[in-house]
Design a protein around this motif. Structure first.
Motif, PDB file in Angstrom:
ATOM      1  N   ALA A 134       0.921  -1.290   0.029  1.00  0.00           N
ATOM      2  CA  ALA A 134       0.032  -0.217  -0.095  1.00  0.00           C
ATOM      3  C   ALA A 134       1.054   1.255   0.110  1.00  0.00           C
ATOM      4  O   ALA A 134       1.573   1.419   0.856  1.00  0.00           O
ATOM      5  CB  ALA A 134      -0.980  -0.014   1.303  1.00  0.00           C
ATOM      6  N   GLY A 135       0.958   1.904  -1.106  1.00  0.00           N
ATOM      7  CA  GLY A 135       1.546   3.166  -1.345  1.00  0.00           C
ATOM      8  C   GLY A 135       3.215   3.216  -0.804  1.00  0.00           C
ATOM      9  O   GLY A 135       3.367   3.995  -0.077  1.00  0.00           O
ATOM     10  N   GLY A 136       3.907   2.095  -1.110  1.00  0.00           N
ATOM     11  CA  GLY A 136       5.233   2.028  -0.764  1.00  0.00           C
ATOM     12  C   GLY A 136       5.572   1.160   0.366  1.00  0.00           C
ATOM     13  O   GLY A 136       6.610   1.027   0.622  1.00  0.00           O
ATOM     14  N   ILE A 137       4.558   0.886   1.121  1.00  0.00           N
ATOM     15  CA  ILE A 137       4.623   0.132   2.286  1.00  0.00           C
ATOM     16  C   ILE A 137       4.410  -1.400   1.825  1.00  0.00           C
ATOM     17  O   ILE A 137       3.494  -1.782   1.177  1.00  0.00           O
ATOM     18  CB  ILE A 137       3.606   0.287   3.394  1.00  0.00           C
ATOM     19  CG1 ILE A 137       3.826   1.780   3.844  1.00  0.00           C
ATOM     20  CG2 ILE A 137       3.902  -0.563   4.742  1.00  0.00           C
ATOM     21  CD1 ILE A 137       2.674   2.354   4.723  1.00  0.00           C
ATOM     22  N   VAL A 138       5.272  -2.221   1.977  1.00  0.00           N
ATOM     23  CA  VAL A 138       5.274  -3.632   1.829  1.00  0.00           C
ATOM     24  C   VAL A 138       5.149  -4.572   3.188  1.00  0.00           C
ATOM     25  O   VAL A 138       6.310  -4.324   3.693  1.00  0.00           O
ATOM     26  CB  VAL A 138       6.282  -4.147   0.916  1.00  0.00           C
ATOM     27  CG1 VAL A 138       6.288  -5.809   0.439  1.00  0.00           C
ATOM     28  CG2 VAL A 138       6.107  -3.615  -0.441  1.00  0.00           C
ATOM     29  N   MET A 139       4.228  -5.403   3.289  1.00  0.00           N
ATOM     30  CA  MET A 139       4.435  -6.204   4.389  1.00  0.00           C
ATOM     31  C   MET A 139       4.394  -7.568   4.165  1.00  0.00           C
ATOM     32  O   MET A 139       3.624  -8.127   3.227  1.00  0.00           O
ATOM     33  CB  MET A 139       2.942  -5.821   5.372  1.00  0.00           C
ATOM     34  CG  MET A 139       2.726  -4.506   5.763  1.00  0.00           C
ATOM     35  SD  MET A 139       1.331  -4.600   7.080  1.00  0.00           S
ATOM     36  CE  MET A 139       1.882  -5.269   8.345  1.00  0.00           C
ATOM     37  N   ASP A 140       5.205  -8.344   4.305  1.00  0.00           N
ATOM     38  CA  ASP A 140       5.714  -9.761   4.486  1.00  0.00           C
ATOM     39  C   ASP A 140       5.189 -10.393   5.701  1.00  0.00           C
ATOM     40  O   ASP A 140       5.823 -10.463   6.743  1.00  0.00           O
ATOM     41  CB  ASP A 140       7.119  -9.936   4.056  1.00  0.00           C
ATOM     42  CG  ASP A 140       7.144 -11.638   3.821  1.00  0.00           C
ATOM     43  OD1 ASP A 140       6.443 -12.209   4.237  1.00  0.00           O
ATOM     44  OD2 ASP A 140       7.946 -12.029   3.057  1.00  0.00           O
ATOM     45  N   LYS A 141       3.903 -10.931   5.729  1.00  0.00           N
ATOM     46  CA  LYS A 141       3.455 -11.485   6.914  1.00  0.00           C
ATOM     47  C   LYS A 141       3.895 -12.489   7.206  1.00  0.00           C
ATOM     48  O   LYS A 141       4.028 -12.761   8.417  1.00  0.00           O
ATOM     49  CB  LYS A 141       1.794 -11.433   6.688  1.00  0.00           C
ATOM     50  CG  LYS A 141       1.124 -10.255   6.523  1.00  0.00           C
ATOM     51  CD  LYS A 141      -0.596 -10.472   6.468  1.00  0.00           C
ATOM     52  CE  LYS A 141      -1.315  -9.323   6.357  1.00  0.00           C
ATOM     53  NZ  LYS A 141      -2.786  -9.469   6.388  1.00  0.00           N
ATOM     54  N   ALA A 142       4.485 -13.428   6.359  1.00  0.00           N
ATOM     55  CA  ALA A 142       5.072 -14.804   6.785  1.00  0.00           C
ATOM     56  C   ALA A 142       6.350 -14.475   7.453  1.00  0.00           C
ATOM     57  O   ALA A 142       6.816 -15.075   8.497  1.00  0.00           O
ATOM     58  CB  ALA A 142       5.309 -15.598   5.637  1.00  0.00           C
ATOM     59  N   ALA A 143       7.073 -13.493   7.027  1.00  0.00           N
ATOM     60  CA  ALA A 143       8.447 -13.230   7.687  1.00  0.00           C
ATOM     61  C   ALA A 143       8.312 -12.231   8.609  1.00  0.00           C
ATOM     62  O   ALA A 143       9.449 -11.822   9.214  1.00  0.00           O
ATOM     63  CB  ALA A 143       9.314 -12.616   6.361  1.00  0.00           C
ATOM     64  N   HIS A 144       7.129 -11.653   8.915  1.00  0.00           N
ATOM     65  CA  HIS A 144       7.022 -10.603   9.771  1.00  0.00           C
ATOM     66  C   HIS A 144       7.575  -9.574   9.454  1.00  0.00           C
ATOM     67  O   HIS A 144       8.514  -8.779  10.468  1.00  0.00           O
ATOM     68  CB  HIS A 144       7.031 -11.086  11.203  1.00  0.00           C
ATOM     69  CG  HIS A 144       6.342 -10.290  12.358  1.00  0.00           C
ATOM     70  ND1 HIS A 144       6.710  -9.193  12.911  1.00  0.00           N
ATOM     71  CD2 HIS A 144       5.009 -10.393  12.592  1.00  0.00           C
ATOM     72  CE1 HIS A 144       5.721  -8.761  13.883  1.00  0.00           C
ATOM     73  NE2 HIS A 144       4.719  -9.586  13.641  1.00  0.00           N
TER      74      HIS A 144
END
Length: 227
Positions: A134-144
């Motif tokens: 979202a807008g340059g923010i990337v969240m890798d949930k598996a790797a936290h």
């Protein structure tokens, strides 16, 4: 099935016994330490410690320093216990990556409820998508793991959960009550100031992307990339 292992750190043996008895009654395995140095030795020696319950004022090494050292290598949930109730202490705790903050005296039942809520969120968090953007923010949930414009940003457990909830509900006005219910779970027994503290820290860590989290005065917050 192995019991969940919790390290209780407090220089008062009476307090450790109080917490230990309630945790054992709720089927947890409990390790104990009477000062900060002993706590670190146990933490590094033992395997699979799921949570620390950490007093602030202790001999040899205080709770802040213990938390600071552990956070250099681990995201393990930490609940801080303190006889102080000033807002500055809470802010320091959250700044160091504390997940919950409980002032003495407290109800052991409430402590257990908070522990179970944190562990439930950690154990039941299933990433529907491996990553979200979202807008340059990337969240890798598996790797936290979170990156902002390709730069890694270190978030505490609660900050990560809060950002995830915001991104999943982009453009939706979220009341403080709703945020508490979803991020802190229904077992949270605190006030909305906790949310404001976490949002302030999250905005700071996200840099210019922190502006995506907009305050809705008198209600709560909204995450919006545009507008």
């Amino acid at each position: 099935m192995d019991k969940i292992k919790i390290l209780v750190v407090d220089d008062e043996s009476r307090m450790r016994k109080l917490v230990r008895d309630f945790l054992i009654r709720n089927n947890f395995e409990v390790l104990e330490a009477g000062n900060g140095e002993e706590a670190l030795n146990i933490f590094y020696r033992e395997k699979e410690i799921a949570m620390l319950i950490l007093d602030v004022m202790m001999p040899k090494m205080n709770g802040w320093d213990v938390c600071r050292e552990i956070r250099e290598t681990s995201k393990v949930p930490i609940i801080m216990l303190t006889a102080k109730g000033e807002e500055s202490d809470e802010l320091q705790g959250f700044d160091l990556g504390v997940d919950e903050y409980i002032s003495k005296p407290f109800s052991p039942k409430i402590l257990v409820a908070r522990i179970e809520a944190i562990l439930r969120r950690a154990n039941n968090r299933v990433a529907e998508e491996e990553s979200v953007e979202a807008g340059g923010i990337v969240m890798d949930k598996a790797a936290h793991l979170v990156t902002v414009e390709s730069e890694r940003v270190d978030l505490s457990y609660k900050e990560f959960e809060l950002l995830s909830y915001f991104i999943e509900n982009q453009g939706i006005a979220l009341s403080r009550e709703k945020i508490l219910n979803h991020v802190w779970n229904f077992d949270y027994f605190g006030d909305a100031r906790t949310i404001d503290t976490h949002v302030k820290k999250l905005r700071s860590k996200l840099g210019k992307c922190g502006g995506y989290i907009k305050t809705i005065w008198g209600m709560g917050y909204k995450f919006e990339v545009n507008g």
